[in-house]
Design a protein around this motif. Sequence first.
Motif, PDB file in Angstrom:
ATOM      1  N   ILE A 124      49.740  27.681  96.796  1.00 29.24           N
ATOM      2  CA  ILE A 124      48.551  27.258  96.557  1.00 29.24           C
ATOM      3  C   ILE A 124      47.649  28.675  96.359  1.00 29.24           C
ATOM      4  N   ASP A 125      46.761  28.212  95.184  1.00 26.77           N
ATOM      5  CA  ASP A 125      45.695  29.395  94.708  1.00 26.77           C
ATOM      6  C   ASP A 125      44.724  29.588  95.867  1.00 26.77           C
ATOM      7  N   LYS A 126      44.624  30.840  96.298  1.00 28.14           N
ATOM      8  CA  LYS A 126      43.591  31.240  97.347  1.00 28.14           C
ATOM      9  C   LYS A 126      42.323  31.038  96.872  1.00 28.14           C
ATOM     10  N   SER A 127      41.938  31.280  95.900  1.00 28.85           N
ATOM     11  CA  SER A 127      40.520  30.890  95.301  1.00 28.85           C
ATOM     12  C   SER A 127      40.020  29.635  95.353  1.00 28.85           C
ATOM     13  N   TRP A 128      41.110  28.775  95.184  1.00 29.34           N
ATOM     14  CA  TRP A 128      40.670  27.256  95.118  1.00 29.34           C
ATOM     15  C   TRP A 128      40.594  26.764  96.829  1.00 29.34           C
ATOM     16  N   ASP A 156      36.982  28.049  97.346  1.00 29.75           N
ATOM     17  CA  ASP A 156      36.077  27.200  97.009  1.00 29.75           C
ATOM     18  C   ASP A 156      35.766  26.122  97.611  1.00 29.75           C
ATOM     19  N   ALA A 157      36.988  25.374  98.098  1.00 36.48           N
ATOM     20  CA  ALA A 157      37.089  24.125  98.997  1.00 36.48           C
ATOM     21  C   ALA A 157      36.279  24.527 100.182  1.00 36.48           C
TER      22      ALA A 157
END
Length: 119
Positions: free
Chosen positions: A7-11, A14-15
Amino acid sequence: MRFLDTIDKSWLKDALVVLMVVATAWIILFSSMQIEFEMNIQSEVDESTAKQDLAWYSVQKLFTDGIELRFESKIYQPEVLALLEKAQDPKQEKQARLDLYRLLYPYYQSHQQSTDDKF
């Protein structure tokens, strides 16, 4: 653990930010709705209080006017005033009381019966 690694940490960040913004918006919205609701309730209470005050004033005025009218029509009459004047003489006081009682008794009886019929 491998799923979390993919999983992309930035996503995720953002969530989390979006979730915080939405939660804050809901809190603000709920608070404003609560304040508006309380203001509406207070407005209704004030309006109801004003109506009750007016009704109470009207009842008092009606009662007072009724008492004044009865006094003027039955008590403040030349016959009654003459008997009250007669009662100032200690020798005629008892007779004046009796005459006054006899004069006002029919009015008292009719008023008493009309009051009993209402309750």
